[in-house]
Design a protein around this motif. Structure first.
Motif, mmCIF file in Angstrom:
data_model
loop_
_atom_site.group_PDB
_atom_site.id
_atom_site.type_symbol
_atom_site.label_atom_id
_atom_site.label_comp_id
_atom_site.label_asym_id
_atom_site.label_seq_id
_atom_site.Cartn_x
_atom_site.Cartn_y
_atom_site.Cartn_z
ATOM 1 N N GLY A 15 54.752 30.495 -54.024
ATOM 2 C CA GLY A 15 53.444 30.759 -53.460
ATOM 3 C C GLY A 15 52.428 31.255 -54.459
ATOM 4 N N GLY A 16 52.879 31.564 -55.649
ATOM 5 C CA GLY A 16 51.989 32.059 -56.675
ATOM 6 C C GLY A 16 51.242 30.957 -57.389
ATOM 7 N N SER A 17 50.490 31.365 -58.398
ATOM 8 C CA SER A 17 49.643 30.435 -59.135
ATOM 9 C C SER A 17 49.801 30.618 -60.630
ATOM 10 C CB SER A 17 48.169 30.643 -58.768
ATOM 11 O OG SER A 17 47.925 30.383 -57.402
ATOM 12 N N LEU A 18 49.606 29.542 -61.340
ATOM 13 C CA LEU A 18 49.534 29.541 -62.792
ATOM 14 C C LEU A 18 48.465 28.558 -63.214
ATOM 15 C CD1 LEU A 18 53.276 29.449 -63.966
ATOM 16 C CD2 LEU A 18 51.684 31.354 -64.261
ATOM 17 N N ARG A 19 47.876 28.824 -64.349
ATOM 18 C CA ARG A 19 46.920 27.895 -64.929
ATOM 19 C C ARG A 19 47.383 27.516 -66.326
ATOM 20 N NH1 ARG A 19 40.554 28.551 -66.785
ATOM 21 N NH2 ARG A 19 39.881 26.456 -66.127
ATOM 22 N N LEU A 20 47.714 26.258 -66.503
ATOM 23 C CA LEU A 20 48.127 25.750 -67.787
ATOM 24 C C LEU A 20 46.918 25.237 -68.556
ATOM 25 C CD1 LEU A 20 51.351 23.732 -66.860
ATOM 26 C CD2 LEU A 20 51.099 26.181 -67.339
ATOM 27 N N THR A 21 46.927 25.482 -69.845
ATOM 28 C CA THR A 21 45.850 25.048 -70.719
ATOM 29 C C THR A 21 46.432 24.219 -71.849
ATOM 30 O OG1 THR A 21 44.494 27.001 -70.232
ATOM 31 C CG2 THR A 21 43.987 25.787 -72.241
ATOM 32 N N CYS A 22 45.772 23.135 -72.170
ATOM 33 C CA CYS A 22 46.155 22.288 -73.288
ATOM 34 C C CYS A 22 44.927 22.033 -74.147
ATOM 35 C CB CYS A 22 46.749 20.967 -72.795
ATOM 36 S SG CYS A 22 47.117 19.782 -74.110
ATOM 37 N N ALA A 23 44.981 22.500 -75.364
ATOM 38 C CA ALA A 23 43.884 22.309 -76.308
ATOM 39 C C ALA A 23 44.272 21.265 -77.340
ATOM 40 C CB ALA A 23 43.537 23.632 -76.985
ATOM 41 N N ILE A 69 43.746 19.136 -61.823
ATOM 42 C CA ILE A 69 43.546 18.918 -63.241
ATOM 43 C C ILE A 69 42.050 18.846 -63.524
ATOM 44 C CG2 ILE A 69 43.684 16.390 -63.065
ATOM 45 C CD1 ILE A 69 45.098 16.410 -65.806
ATOM 46 N N SER A 70 41.651 19.404 -64.637
ATOM 47 C CA SER A 70 40.258 19.375 -65.040
ATOM 48 C C SER A 70 40.192 19.381 -66.560
ATOM 49 C CB SER A 70 39.481 20.559 -64.452
ATOM 50 O OG SER A 70 40.011 21.789 -64.913
ATOM 51 N N ARG A 71 39.011 19.153 -67.097
ATOM 52 C CA ARG A 71 38.886 19.134 -68.544
ATOM 53 C C ARG A 71 37.534 19.659 -68.986
ATOM 54 N NH1 ARG A 71 39.967 13.253 -70.370
ATOM 55 N NH2 ARG A 71 39.635 14.224 -72.435
ATOM 56 N N ASP A 72 37.518 20.127 -70.200
ATOM 57 C CA ASP A 72 36.308 20.559 -70.867
ATOM 58 C C ASP A 72 36.201 19.709 -72.124
ATOM 59 O OD1 ASP A 72 34.293 21.770 -72.349
ATOM 60 O OD2 ASP A 72 34.869 23.796 -71.758
ATOM 61 N N ASN A 73 35.391 18.679 -72.068
ATOM 62 C CA ASN A 73 35.304 17.734 -73.179
ATOM 63 C C ASN A 73 34.775 18.382 -74.456
ATOM 64 O OD1 ASN A 73 36.278 15.632 -71.607
ATOM 65 N ND2 ASN A 73 34.234 14.921 -71.027
ATOM 66 N N ALA A 74 33.867 19.311 -74.313
ATOM 67 C CA ALA A 74 33.298 19.968 -75.482
ATOM 68 C C ALA A 74 34.361 20.728 -76.264
ATOM 69 C CB ALA A 74 32.168 20.903 -75.075
ATOM 70 N N LYS A 75 35.386 21.185 -75.557
ATOM 71 C CA LYS A 75 36.447 21.949 -76.199
ATOM 72 C C LYS A 75 37.738 21.157 -76.353
ATOM 73 C CE LYS A 75 34.689 26.391 -74.563
ATOM 74 N NZ LYS A 75 34.985 27.620 -73.794
ATOM 75 N N ASN A 76 37.720 19.884 -75.977
ATOM 76 C CA ASN A 76 38.922 19.044 -76.023
ATOM 77 C C ASN A 76 40.098 19.735 -75.344
ATOM 78 O OD1 ASN A 76 38.001 16.655 -77.400
ATOM 79 N ND2 ASN A 76 37.903 17.863 -79.289
ATOM 80 N N THR A 77 39.834 20.257 -74.185
ATOM 81 C CA THR A 77 40.814 21.048 -73.473
ATOM 82 C C THR A 77 40.992 20.521 -72.055
ATOM 83 O OG1 THR A 77 40.285 23.022 -74.772
ATOM 84 C CG2 THR A 77 41.392 23.363 -72.668
ATOM 85 N N VAL A 78 42.225 20.476 -71.607
ATOM 86 C CA VAL A 78 42.536 20.083 -70.252
ATOM 87 C C VAL A 78 43.312 21.215 -69.588
ATOM 88 C CG1 VAL A 78 44.691 18.898 -70.862
ATOM 89 C CG2 VAL A 78 43.443 18.239 -68.793
ATOM 90 N N TYR A 79 43.088 21.380 -68.297
ATOM 91 C CA TYR A 79 43.706 22.451 -67.545
ATOM 92 C C TYR A 79 44.504 21.889 -66.380
ATOM 93 C CZ TYR A 79 39.898 24.917 -69.930
ATOM 94 O OH TYR A 79 39.017 25.404 -70.869
ATOM 95 N N LEU A 80 45.476 22.645 -65.963
ATOM 96 C CA LEU A 80 46.196 22.346 -64.738
ATOM 97 C C LEU A 80 46.288 23.628 -63.927
ATOM 98 C CD1 LEU A 80 47.707 20.124 -63.142
ATOM 99 C CD2 LEU A 80 49.826 21.024 -64.133
#
Length: 115
Positions: A15-23, A69-80
């Protein structure tokens, strides 16, 4: 040449949450499609979610409505963003980028969902 550095994995209760980041860094031409995969012990690697260069997102049925899933193109980063986590979500999660027909992978980060 290309490096994908992941962070955000760990142990969480059901039931919890995590946010993964990929740079992503290195020799990257423009904006590429990226995605998150996971592999549980004894299981095949499966696509969790991906996102196009234009920002269109897709997710597997098993996580639809829970993961985003989302992304920040300016930072070349994707999130989950992973919400309402279940024990069956336990796996090693890998970040992926496709560039000119070649797949680049992160090192993998462990996500464990248990009480």
């Amino acid at each position: 040449q290309v490096q994908l550095v992941e962070s955000g994995g760990g142990l969480v209760q059901p039931g919890g949450s995590l946010r993964l980041t990929c740079a992503a860094s290195g020799i990257i031409f423009g904006i590429n499609a990226m995605g998150w995969y996971r592999q549980a012990p004894g299981k095949e690697r499966e696509l969790v979610a991906d996102i196009t260069s234009g920002g269109s997102a897709n997710s597997a049925d098993s996580v639809k409505g829970r993961f985003t899933i989302s992304r920040d193109n300016a930072k070349n980063t994707v999130y989950l963003q992973m919400n309402s986590l279940k024990p069956e979500d336990t796996a090693v999660y890998y970040c992926n980028m496709l560039q000119f027909g070649r797949s680049y992978w992160g090192q993998g980060t462990q996500v464990t969902v248990s009480s």
